[in-house]
Design a protein around this motif. Structure first.
Motif, PDB file in Angstrom:
ATOM      1  N   CYS A   1       0.843  -1.201   0.000  1.00 45.32           N
ATOM      2  CA  CYS A   1       0.000   0.000   0.000  1.00 45.32           C
ATOM      3  C   CYS A   1       0.874   1.246   0.000  1.00 45.32           C
TER       4      CYS A   1
ATOM      5  N   GLY B   1     -12.637   1.683  -1.619  1.00 45.66           N
ATOM      6  CA  GLY B   1     -13.300   0.404  -1.827  1.00 45.66           C
ATOM      7  C   GLY B   1     -13.347  -0.023  -3.290  1.00 45.66           C
ATOM      8  N   ALA B   2     -13.081   0.894  -4.213  1.00 47.05           N
ATOM      9  CA  ALA B   2     -13.112   0.562  -5.638  1.00 47.05           C
ATOM     10  C   ALA B   2     -11.883  -0.266  -6.020  1.00 47.05           C
ATOM     11  N   THR B   3     -12.040  -1.091  -7.040  1.00 49.58           N
ATOM     12  CA  THR B   3     -10.928  -1.858  -7.579  1.00 49.58           C
ATOM     13  C   THR B   3     -10.829  -1.610  -9.076  1.00 49.58           C
TER      14      THR B   3
ATOM     15  N   LEU C   1     -12.064   7.088  -8.782  1.00 45.65           N
ATOM     16  CA  LEU C   1     -12.274   5.905  -7.953  1.00 45.65           C
ATOM     17  C   LEU C   1     -12.369   6.304  -6.482  1.00 45.65           C
TER      18      LEU C   1
ATOM     19  N   VAL D   1      -4.374  -5.865  -9.406  1.00 45.57           N
ATOM     20  CA  VAL D   1      -5.564  -5.082  -9.101  1.00 45.57           C
ATOM     21  C   VAL D   1      -5.153  -3.881  -8.264  1.00 45.57           C
ATOM     22  N   LEU D   2      -5.616  -2.708  -8.662  1.00 48.62           N
ATOM     23  CA  LEU D   2      -5.457  -1.506  -7.852  1.00 48.62           C
ATOM     24  C   LEU D   2      -6.691  -1.410  -6.968  1.00 48.62           C
ATOM     25  N   ARG D   3      -6.479  -1.305  -5.658  1.00 50.71           N
ATOM     26  CA  ARG D   3      -7.582  -1.139  -4.708  1.00 50.71           C
ATOM     27  C   ARG D   3      -7.398   0.190  -4.001  1.00 50.71           C
ATOM     28  N   ILE D   4      -8.488   0.950  -3.917  1.00 57.17           N
ATOM     29  CA  ILE D   4      -8.444   2.234  -3.222  1.00 57.17           C
ATOM     30  C   ILE D   4      -8.886   1.988  -1.787  1.00 57.17           C
ATOM     31  N   GLY D   5      -7.967   2.158  -0.851  1.00 56.53           N
ATOM     32  CA  GLY D   5      -8.255   1.871   0.544  1.00 56.53           C
ATOM     33  C   GLY D   5      -8.925   3.015   1.282  1.00 56.53           C
TER      34      GLY D   5
END
Length: 82
Positions: A21, A67-69, A64, A39-43
């Motif tokens: 992260c 929670g978006a991927t 984004l 995968v890019l995940r927005i925390g």
């Protein structure tokens, strides 16, 4: 000092960052060139992202939220900015 004023000045506990992260400063754009699918995940927060390159399902600007991927393929180019 009463309990209410003490509560307002208390700072939140520091969050631990999970492996893999990044925390990006506002106005700082980062360009990624994945060499393998991922995968890019927005925390937390929101980012502006632009994807281009081979196998891009959708190109151009994306916004984004937490929670978006976003699936990424090898050879794509991804630019993100908070």
């Amino acid at each position: 000092m009463n309990a209410t004023s003490a509560d307002l000045r208390a700072s939140p506990a520091p969050r631990q960052t999970a492996p893999g992260c990044w925390k990006l400063a506002a106005g700082r754009a980062v360009t990624l060139h994945p060499t393998a699918p991922g995968v890019l995940r927005i925390g937390q927060g929101r980012v502006w992202a632009t994807v281009d390159g081979p196998h891009a399902r959708r190109t151009g600007d994306l916004f984004l939220e937490a929670g978006a991927t976003l699936p990424l393929q090898a050879g794509q180019r991804l630019v993100i900015e908070p």
